[in-house]
Design a protein around this motif. Structure first.
Motif, PDB file in Angstrom:
ATOM      1  N   UNK A  64       0.811  -1.222   0.000  1.00  0.00           N
ATOM      2  CA  UNK A  64       0.000   0.000   0.000  1.00  0.00           C
ATOM      3  C   UNK A  64       0.842   1.269   0.000  1.00  0.00           C
ATOM      4  N   UNK A  65       1.965   1.259   0.641  1.00  0.00           N
ATOM      5  CA  UNK A  65       2.752   2.489   0.806  1.00  0.00           C
ATOM      6  C   UNK A  65       4.124   2.390   0.147  1.00  0.00           C
ATOM      7  N   UNK A  66       4.291   1.432  -0.711  1.00  0.00           N
ATOM      8  CA  UNK A  66       5.588   1.255  -1.345  1.00  0.00           C
ATOM      9  C   UNK A  66       6.528   0.389  -0.542  1.00  0.00           C
ATOM     10  N   UNK A  67       6.062  -0.083   0.636  1.00  0.00           N
ATOM     11  CA  UNK A  67       6.871  -0.951   1.475  1.00  0.00           C
ATOM     12  C   UNK A  67       6.127  -2.244   1.742  1.00  0.00           C
ATOM     13  N   UNK A  68       6.857  -3.329   1.678  1.00  0.00           N
ATOM     14  CA  UNK A  68       6.259  -4.628   1.992  1.00  0.00           C
ATOM     15  C   UNK A  68       6.151  -4.740   3.505  1.00  0.00           C
ATOM     16  N   UNK A  69       4.957  -5.025   4.026  1.00  0.00           N
ATOM     17  CA  UNK A  69       4.806  -5.084   5.488  1.00  0.00           C
ATOM     18  C   UNK A  69       5.509  -6.298   6.075  1.00  0.00           C
ATOM     19  N   UNK A  70       5.716  -6.231   7.380  1.00  0.00           N
ATOM     20  CA  UNK A  70       6.331  -7.344   8.100  1.00  0.00           C
ATOM     21  C   UNK A  70       5.270  -8.290   8.659  1.00  0.00           C
ATOM     22  N   UNK A  71       5.684  -9.502   8.910  1.00  0.00           N
ATOM     23  CA  UNK A  71       4.913 -10.433   9.717  1.00  0.00           C
ATOM     24  C   UNK A  71       5.584 -10.472  11.090  1.00  0.00           C
ATOM     25  N   UNK A  72       4.914 -11.001  12.128  1.00  0.00           N
ATOM     26  CA  UNK A  72       5.593 -11.118  13.429  1.00  0.00           C
ATOM     27  C   UNK A  72       6.929 -11.849  13.266  1.00  0.00           C
ATOM     28  N   UNK A  73       7.993 -11.202  13.685  1.00  0.00           N
ATOM     29  CA  UNK A  73       9.343 -11.715  13.414  1.00  0.00           C
ATOM     30  C   UNK A  73      10.123 -12.098  14.663  1.00  0.00           C
ATOM     31  N   UNK A  74       9.526 -11.868  15.826  1.00  0.00           N
ATOM     32  CA  UNK A  74      10.173 -12.240  17.090  1.00  0.00           C
ATOM     33  C   UNK A  74       9.228 -13.144  17.861  1.00  0.00           C
ATOM     34  N   UNK A  75       9.722 -14.287  18.282  1.00  0.00           N
ATOM     35  CA  UNK A  75       8.912 -15.267  19.013  1.00  0.00           C
ATOM     36  C   UNK A  75       9.541 -15.516  20.380  1.00  0.00           C
ATOM     37  N   UNK A  76       8.705 -15.551  21.404  1.00  0.00           N
ATOM     38  CA  UNK A  76       9.178 -15.796  22.761  1.00  0.00           C
ATOM     39  C   UNK A  76       8.715 -17.163  23.235  1.00  0.00           C
ATOM     40  N   UNK A  77       9.569 -17.812  24.049  1.00  0.00           N
ATOM     41  CA  UNK A  77       9.248 -19.148  24.572  1.00  0.00           C
ATOM     42  C   UNK A  77       8.725 -20.037  23.449  1.00  0.00           C
ATOM     43  N   UNK A  78       9.504 -20.096  22.384  1.00  0.00           N
ATOM     44  CA  UNK A  78       9.056 -20.706  21.136  1.00  0.00           C
ATOM     45  C   UNK A  78       9.593 -22.120  20.956  1.00  0.00           C
ATOM     46  N   UNK A  79       8.686 -23.020  20.559  1.00  0.00           N
ATOM     47  CA  UNK A  79       9.077 -24.379  20.191  1.00  0.00           C
ATOM     48  C   UNK A  79       9.757 -24.355  18.826  1.00  0.00           C
ATOM     49  N   UNK A  80      10.289 -25.486  18.435  1.00  0.00           N
ATOM     50  CA  UNK A  80      11.070 -25.568  17.201  1.00  0.00           C
ATOM     51  C   UNK A  80      10.244 -25.269  15.950  1.00  0.00           C
ATOM     52  N   UNK A  81       8.899 -25.391  16.047  1.00  0.00           N
ATOM     53  CA  UNK A  81       8.047 -25.197  14.872  1.00  0.00           C
ATOM     54  C   UNK A  81       7.018 -24.089  15.056  1.00  0.00           C
ATOM     55  N   UNK A  82       7.274 -23.179  15.973  1.00  0.00           N
ATOM     56  CA  UNK A  82       6.327 -22.093  16.240  1.00  0.00           C
ATOM     57  C   UNK A  82       6.068 -21.267  14.985  1.00  0.00           C
ATOM     58  N   UNK A  83       4.793 -20.999  14.728  1.00  0.00           N
ATOM     59  CA  UNK A  83       4.419 -20.176  13.581  1.00  0.00           C
ATOM     60  C   UNK A  83       4.673 -20.822  12.241  1.00  0.00           C
ATOM     61  N   UNK A  84       4.931 -22.138  12.241  1.00  0.00           N
ATOM     62  CA  UNK A  84       5.208 -22.826  10.986  1.00  0.00           C
ATOM     63  C   UNK A  84       6.619 -22.647  10.481  1.00  0.00           C
ATOM     64  N   UNK A  85       7.424 -21.909  11.220  1.00  0.00           N
ATOM     65  CA  UNK A  85       8.829 -21.730  10.849  1.00  0.00           C
ATOM     66  C   UNK A  85       9.647 -22.775  11.613  1.00  0.00           C
ATOM     67  N   UNK A  86       9.999 -23.844  10.942  1.00  0.00           N
ATOM     68  CA  UNK A  86      10.625 -24.993  11.597  1.00  0.00           C
ATOM     69  C   UNK A  86      12.143 -24.855  11.593  1.00  0.00           C
ATOM     70  N   UNK A  87      12.717 -25.011  12.779  1.00  0.00           N
ATOM     71  CA  UNK A  87      14.181 -24.996  12.926  1.00  0.00           C
ATOM     72  C   UNK A  87      14.528 -25.973  14.033  1.00  0.00           C
ATOM     73  N   UNK A  88      15.120 -27.093  13.650  1.00  0.00           N
ATOM     74  CA  UNK A  88      15.434 -28.136  14.619  1.00  0.00           C
ATOM     75  C   UNK A  88      14.408 -29.249  14.583  1.00  0.00           C
ATOM     76  N   UNK A  89      14.327 -29.991  15.680  1.00  0.00           N
ATOM     77  CA  UNK A  89      13.413 -31.119  15.782  1.00  0.00           C
ATOM     78  C   UNK A  89      12.611 -31.005  17.071  1.00  0.00           C
ATOM     79  N   UNK A  90      11.742 -31.990  17.289  1.00  0.00           N
ATOM     80  CA  UNK A  90      10.941 -31.986  18.513  1.00  0.00           C
ATOM     81  C   UNK A  90      11.818 -32.084  19.756  1.00  0.00           C
ATOM     82  N   UNK A  91      13.051 -32.546  19.604  1.00  0.00           N
ATOM     83  CA  UNK A  91      13.974 -32.653  20.732  1.00  0.00           C
ATOM     84  C   UNK A  91      14.678 -31.331  21.037  1.00  0.00           C
ATOM     85  N   UNK A  92      14.519 -30.342  20.157  1.00  0.00           N
ATOM     86  CA  UNK A  92      15.154 -29.046  20.381  1.00  0.00           C
ATOM     87  C   UNK A  92      14.468 -28.330  21.540  1.00  0.00           C
ATOM     88  N   UNK A  93      15.217 -27.875  22.531  1.00  0.00           N
ATOM     89  CA  UNK A  93      14.602 -27.179  23.673  1.00  0.00           C
ATOM     90  C   UNK A  93      13.841 -25.926  23.240  1.00  0.00           C
TER      91      UNK A  93
END
Length: 210
Positions: free
Chosen positions: A79-108
């Motif tokens: 709308x304004x010539x800039x591509x908006x952001x999506x939420x980019x900071x996650x707190x107390x996040x599992x390895x697959x929070x928000x569909x962004x997967x990094x690691x495995x289910x064993x990752x703390x």
């Protein structure tokens, strides 16, 4: 007839030996104390140096990661010539929070995960990838886990040791998890090294993108 030289039968008396032992004890006691203190000071100094090194190393990584944070949303209109952001900071996040997967289910669970766009310019046209950097505790260690375009980590390194459990905390200049990405992020914790006082550590990063 040759005469043999006479041998003296004189020596230390028991009282003299006791006096020597007492004097040695008086002299040795402060020397021993001084040696013990020196060793303790050396251990404390080594511990402080180790903690200081961890603080410098983790601070450098964190500042770099926060500077790059920002995952843009290319699915909608601009709308304004800039591509908006999506939420980019996650707190107390599992390895697959928000569909962004990094690691495995064993990752703390991560204290904080930082998401950003990464463009692979080695191909034409350039390919957009998602970079995920997660800071997670493991016992008394703080790890930095990084994924780039896939769930498989490209690195998982210990950036701080002797982290006191329960002390890590994350704060942001605004609500951390909003789509309006905060301008800065701070991660604080306390290091407790053996033979050294507690050492508060603050990691700070300011976002480069606008």
């Amino acid at each position: 007839m040759l005469s043999r030289p006479s041998r003296s039968d004189s020596g230390f008396t028991l009282i003299e030996l006791l006096i020597v032992v007492v004097i040695l004890g008086v002299v040795a006691a402060p020397i021993a104390n001084a040696v013990i203190v020196a060793i303790q000071n050396t251990d404390a100094t080594s511990a402080r140096l180790a903690v200081s090194h961890d603080a410098q190393q983790s601070a450098a990584f964190f500042a770099q990661d926060v500077a790059a944070v920002g995952l843009r949303d290319y699915s909608g209109s601009v709308a304004t010539g800039r591509v908006p952001y999506t939420p980019s900071i996650q707190l107390n996040a599992a390895y697959d929070t928000g569909g962004q997967v990094c690691g495995t289910a064993a990752t703390p669970v991560a204290l904080v995960r930082l998401l950003s766009d990464d463009w692979d310019t080695t191909v034409s046209p350039a390919v957009r990838r998602t970079a995920v950097v997660a800071y997670y505790p493991a016992g008394t260690e703080l790890h930095r886990l990084r994924c780039l375009g896939s769930a498989a980590p490209v690195s998982d390194a210990v950036v701080a040791h002797n982290v006191k459990p329960g002390t890590p905390a994350v704060t942001c200049s605004s609500t951390c998890t909003d789509a309006a990405v905060p301008q800065w992020v701070r991660l604080t914790f306390t290091a407790v090294a053996r033979n050294a006082d507690e050492y508060p550590i603050t990691l700070f990063g300011q976002r480069r993108q606008t």
